[in-house]
Design a protein around this motif. Sequence first.
Motif, mmCIF file in Angstrom:
data_model
loop_
_atom_site.group_PDB
_atom_site.id
_atom_site.type_symbol
_atom_site.label_atom_id
_atom_site.label_comp_id
_atom_site.label_asym_id
_atom_site.label_seq_id
_atom_site.Cartn_x
_atom_site.Cartn_y
_atom_site.Cartn_z
ATOM 1 N N SER A 89 44.188 31.355 43.315
ATOM 2 C CA SER A 89 43.983 30.349 42.380
ATOM 3 C C SER A 89 43.691 31.075 40.966
ATOM 4 O O SER A 89 42.977 32.008 40.861
ATOM 5 N N VAL A 106 41.699 34.901 46.575
ATOM 6 C CA VAL A 106 40.977 35.160 45.304
ATOM 7 C C VAL A 106 40.970 33.913 44.330
ATOM 8 O O VAL A 106 41.976 33.269 44.126
ATOM 9 N N ARG A 107 39.932 33.830 43.675
ATOM 10 C CA ARG A 107 39.806 32.840 42.550
ATOM 11 C C ARG A 107 39.526 33.274 41.339
ATOM 12 O O ARG A 107 38.579 34.233 40.975
ATOM 13 N N THR A 109 39.026 32.549 37.341
ATOM 14 C CA THR A 109 38.617 31.388 36.478
ATOM 15 C C THR A 109 39.561 31.494 35.302
ATOM 16 O O THR A 109 40.543 31.432 35.194
ATOM 17 N N ASN A 123 39.641 36.978 48.983
ATOM 18 C CA ASN A 123 38.289 36.056 48.788
ATOM 19 C C ASN A 123 37.389 36.523 47.806
ATOM 20 O O ASN A 123 36.361 36.068 47.721
ATOM 21 N N THR A 124 37.734 37.447 46.905
ATOM 22 C CA THR A 124 36.873 37.714 45.656
ATOM 23 C C THR A 124 36.829 36.639 44.524
ATOM 24 O O THR A 124 38.135 35.897 44.594
ATOM 25 N N THR A 125 35.848 36.234 43.739
ATOM 26 C CA THR A 125 35.976 35.453 42.746
ATOM 27 C C THR A 125 35.547 36.195 41.561
ATOM 28 O O THR A 125 34.730 36.835 41.327
ATOM 29 N N GLY A 127 34.423 35.141 37.472
ATOM 30 C CA GLY A 127 34.148 34.217 36.699
ATOM 31 C C GLY A 127 34.919 34.293 35.115
ATOM 32 O O GLY A 127 35.687 35.164 35.159
ATOM 33 N N ALA A 143 31.572 38.624 44.089
ATOM 34 C CA ALA A 143 31.634 37.641 43.341
ATOM 35 C C ALA A 143 31.033 38.198 41.806
ATOM 36 O O ALA A 143 30.140 38.930 41.674
ATOM 37 N N SER A 145 30.499 37.401 38.232
ATOM 38 C CA SER A 145 30.090 36.468 37.336
ATOM 39 C C SER A 145 30.651 36.416 35.751
ATOM 40 O O SER A 145 31.334 37.482 35.610
#
Length: 196
Positions: A89, A106-107, A109, A123-125, A127, A143, A145
């Motif tokens: 996303s 993966v996210r 933002t 599945n890494t995010t 920020g 993750a 930030s």
Amino acid sequence: MRDVIDACIASGQDWDFLGYVDDDPSEPHHAAVARSQDKVLGGMEWLEDAPKETHVFIGIGTGSVKANIDAQLTRLGLSAGVLVHPTASMGRDVTLGPGSIVCAGVRLTTNIRLGRHVHLNLNTTIGHDVDVDDYVSINPLVAVSGNVRIGARSMIGTHAAILQGLDLGPDSVVGGSALVVKDVDEGITVKGVPAR
Ligand SMILES: CC(=O)SCCNC(=O)CCNC(=O)[C@H](O)C(C)(C)COP(=O)(O)OP(=O)(O)OC[C@H]1O[C@@H](n2cnc3c(N)ncnc32)[C@H](O)[C@@H]1OP(=O)(O)O
């Protein structure tokens, strides 16, 4: 990477997978490619006569190797594509550089820039307000930030967390499961909790 290509094709993106280019494929690699009914097209010399509309992805994690191969691809006049798994996303104002590979889950933002040939693994995010420079590899479950900058060719190990506002210099390495709480200088490896 093959799973990302398959998912992109299944979701209607216009890719036709030709095969792998590998200068020195091992026997297990040959066998795995054959089991998937794919093929090794040849070594880097195969690319010299590749149709100019061919798009190339670099399936290697080491940043300096990615940079070297990218320079060869540029000399050959070949373009890199962008692969985004349909389950990833993405918010507003996200720029993906050529060769970006964004894996399942993966996210991303908002207000994010990925440079050339950045790999974001499963599945890494990422920020808000993050800059990831060329040839960086971010491994599964990391993750990142907000307001973080990651320098060129760096590697972030699986399951690491990077706290907000930090700068990671070029060629830095973050070990798996590390918690990064302060800036990391160029070429430095950090690991552990807190990472040092
Ligand atoms: C789909 C995929 O497969 S994606 C790939 C996923 N893999 C990764 O993300 C790899 C991440 N890499 C790592 O974490 C690596 O271990 C690195 C980069 C930290 C290696 O750093 P090096 O300094 O070369 O570690 P080396 O293996 O020599 O070990 C040195 C010491 O650090 C320890 N160590 C190694 N990795 C870690 C880590 N992540 N966290 C804490 N300690 C570590 C070792 O146990 C060893 O300790 P000892 O001296 O007490 O025996």
